[in-house]
Design a protein around this motif. Structure first.
Motif, PDB file in Angstrom:
ATOM      1  N   GLU A 132       0.854  -1.190   0.000  1.00 34.27           N
ATOM      2  CA  GLU A 132       0.000   0.000   0.000  1.00 34.27           C
ATOM      3  C   GLU A 132       0.888   1.237   0.000  1.00 34.27           C
ATOM      4  N   VAL A 133       0.891   1.948  -1.110  1.00 32.62           N
ATOM      5  CA  VAL A 133       1.723   3.139  -1.246  1.00 32.62           C
ATOM      6  C   VAL A 133       1.043   4.330  -0.598  1.00 32.62           C
ATOM      7  N   LYS A 134      -0.256   4.498  -0.921  1.00 32.87           N
ATOM      8  CA  LYS A 134      -0.957   5.687  -0.459  1.00 32.87           C
ATOM      9  C   LYS A 134      -2.462   5.461  -0.568  1.00 32.87           C
ATOM     10  N   THR A 135      -3.209   6.099   0.333  1.00 31.05           N
ATOM     11  CA  THR A 135      -4.659   6.163   0.203  1.00 31.05           C
ATOM     12  C   THR A 135      -5.081   7.611   0.356  1.00 31.05           C
TER      13      THR A 135
ATOM     14  N   GLY B 104      -9.025   9.380   0.678  1.00 32.69           N
ATOM     15  CA  GLY B 104     -10.464   9.175   0.581  1.00 32.69           C
ATOM     16  C   GLY B 104     -10.747   7.704   0.337  1.00 32.69           C
ATOM     17  N   ASP B 105     -11.418   7.422  -0.784  1.00 32.81           N
ATOM     18  CA  ASP B 105     -11.730   6.028  -1.120  1.00 32.81           C
ATOM     19  C   ASP B 105     -10.778   5.452  -2.165  1.00 32.81           C
ATOM     20  N   ALA B 106      -9.697   6.161  -2.449  1.00 37.46           N
ATOM     21  CA  ALA B 106      -8.757   5.738  -3.487  1.00 37.46           C
ATOM     22  C   ALA B 106      -7.509   5.093  -2.865  1.00 37.46           C
ATOM     23  N   PHE B 107      -7.021   4.056  -3.526  1.00 39.43           N
ATOM     24  CA  PHE B 107      -5.804   3.361  -3.112  1.00 39.43           C
ATOM     25  C   PHE B 107      -4.780   3.425  -4.247  1.00 39.43           C
ATOM     26  N   MET B 108      -3.515   3.490  -3.876  1.00 40.29           N
ATOM     27  CA  MET B 108      -2.397   3.284  -4.794  1.00 40.29           C
ATOM     28  C   MET B 108      -1.616   2.107  -4.219  1.00 40.29           C
ATOM     29  N   VAL B 109      -1.499   1.035  -5.011  1.00 36.90           N
ATOM     30  CA  VAL B 109      -0.878  -0.194  -4.544  1.00 36.90           C
ATOM     31  C   VAL B 109       0.207  -0.613  -5.542  1.00 36.90           C
TER      32      VAL B 109
END
Length: 84
Positions: free
Chosen positions: A52-55, A57-62
């Protein structure tokens, strides 16, 4: 602290479609839904060797060490979210 993959990586970005409108219409239900959403995505990140790089709100960067793991994570998340 878990370290992310290095070298050639595959990044996946997620977003809940229509979430802004849903937050406006049913904020309590969205809060519960987002808690479940985040739990499912994080369980699947662990199961598919993601990072998990970053979140926001409801968005994820993986990040994933290979594209097969990234695609399998996406499919597993969709399946788990549909069943929830």
């Amino acid at each position: 602290m878990k370290q992310g993959p290095t070298g050639r990586v595959t990044l996946v970005f997620t977003d809940v479609e229509g979430s802004t409108e849903l937050w406006d219409q049913v904020p309590e239900a969205m809060s519960d839904a987002l808690t479940l959403h985040d739990q499912i995505l994080r369980q699947q990140i662990a199961a598919h060797r993601g990072y998990e790089v970053k979140t926001e709100g409801d968005a994820f960067m993986v990040a994933f060490g290979d594209s097969d793991a990234a695609v399998n994570w996406c499919l597993a998340c969709q399946s788990a979210l549909i069943k929830a």
